[in-house]
Design an enzyme around this catalytic site. Sequence first.
Site, PDB file in Angstrom:
ATOM      1  N   ALA A 168      32.485 -33.638 -14.493  1.00 57.55           N
ATOM      2  CA  ALA A 168      31.782 -33.037 -13.567  1.00 57.55           C
ATOM      3  C   ALA A 168      32.393 -32.079 -13.011  1.00 57.55           C
ATOM      4  O   ALA A 168      32.334 -30.451 -14.000  1.00 57.55           O
ATOM      5  CB  ALA A 168      32.719 -33.734 -12.787  1.00 57.55           C
ATOM      6  N   LYS A 169      31.505 -30.993 -11.959  1.00 57.84           N
ATOM      7  CA  LYS A 169      31.084 -29.902 -12.047  1.00 57.84           C
ATOM      8  C   LYS A 169      32.773 -29.326 -12.184  1.00 57.84           C
ATOM      9  O   LYS A 169      33.474 -28.213 -11.958  1.00 57.84           O
ATOM     10  CB  LYS A 169      30.658 -29.244 -10.585  1.00 57.84           C
ATOM     11  CG  LYS A 169      29.163 -29.608 -11.612  1.00 57.84           C
ATOM     12  CD  LYS A 169      27.618 -29.023 -10.227  1.00 57.84           C
ATOM     13  CE  LYS A 169      26.810 -29.120 -11.499  1.00 57.84           C
ATOM     14  NZ  LYS A 169      25.684 -29.980 -10.690  1.00 57.84           N
TER      15      LYS A 169
END
Length: 252
Positions: free
Chosen positions: A220-221
């Site tokens: 994920a970011k």
Amino acid sequence: MQTVTRFAPSPTGRLHLGHAYAALFAADRAARTGGRFLLRIEDIDRSRCRTEFEAGILEDLAWLGLEWEEPVRRQSDHMADYAAALASLDERGLLYPCFCTRREIEAAATAPHGPEGAPYSGICRALTGAERAMRLARGDAYALRLTEDDTVVARKDIRTSYHLAVVVDDALQGVTLVTRGADLAFAVPIQNRLQRLLGLPVPAYEHHPVLTDADGRRFAKRDRALTLVSLRESGVSPDAVQARIRCSGGVF
Ligand code: GLU
């Protein structure tokens, strides 16, 4: 037949290993037939997108060794195309305005949340013509939904939606094979319905596994250490990134 694929990231952060996998997968599927690989910047939500992340996407993909056709299609430059598709649906009476807030949608939901949040209970589909006219005249903000299935085709703040923009773009760009992570498989029937209503060609779809880290969590970011820029800065080579993707389940 030559396959036309695309990689369609949103510039809301730096690319991570999961994006690298998706991009390499799409490029590989095009290369297998001597086809074309396109890049599209999905930035309809201007409040979440930043131009430096768009520049970062180009930089990271070039570093990975990918080549794509110019010009790159940037969704925010093509709002008129989405407006035309919306007008076509609206003129045929296929849409209704939805005034609900997110909170109202959640409070009214009787089924569990799906991939796009709480299912819509259809409150505004059932409004009378008079109620609808009164709320429109009052200037209440509204989204537009498809009457036949409640899919949002225009958000309150943005006069398009993810699904509408994607089907219009895939058709205008001549995409013949849409490759995406299995987490987006739910979108196929929704997008097929829009293609049918808009008279657009239906591409083929192929889903790849969503890449996870050693603990089985998806990238994920927030995983800064696994962004392509931080891997590059710590001396990792593009070949090593490709090797890592292949051995962690990347089938291409
Ligand atoms: N922009 C979407 C994402 O970043 C991908 C959309 C698509 O491939 O249709 O997940």
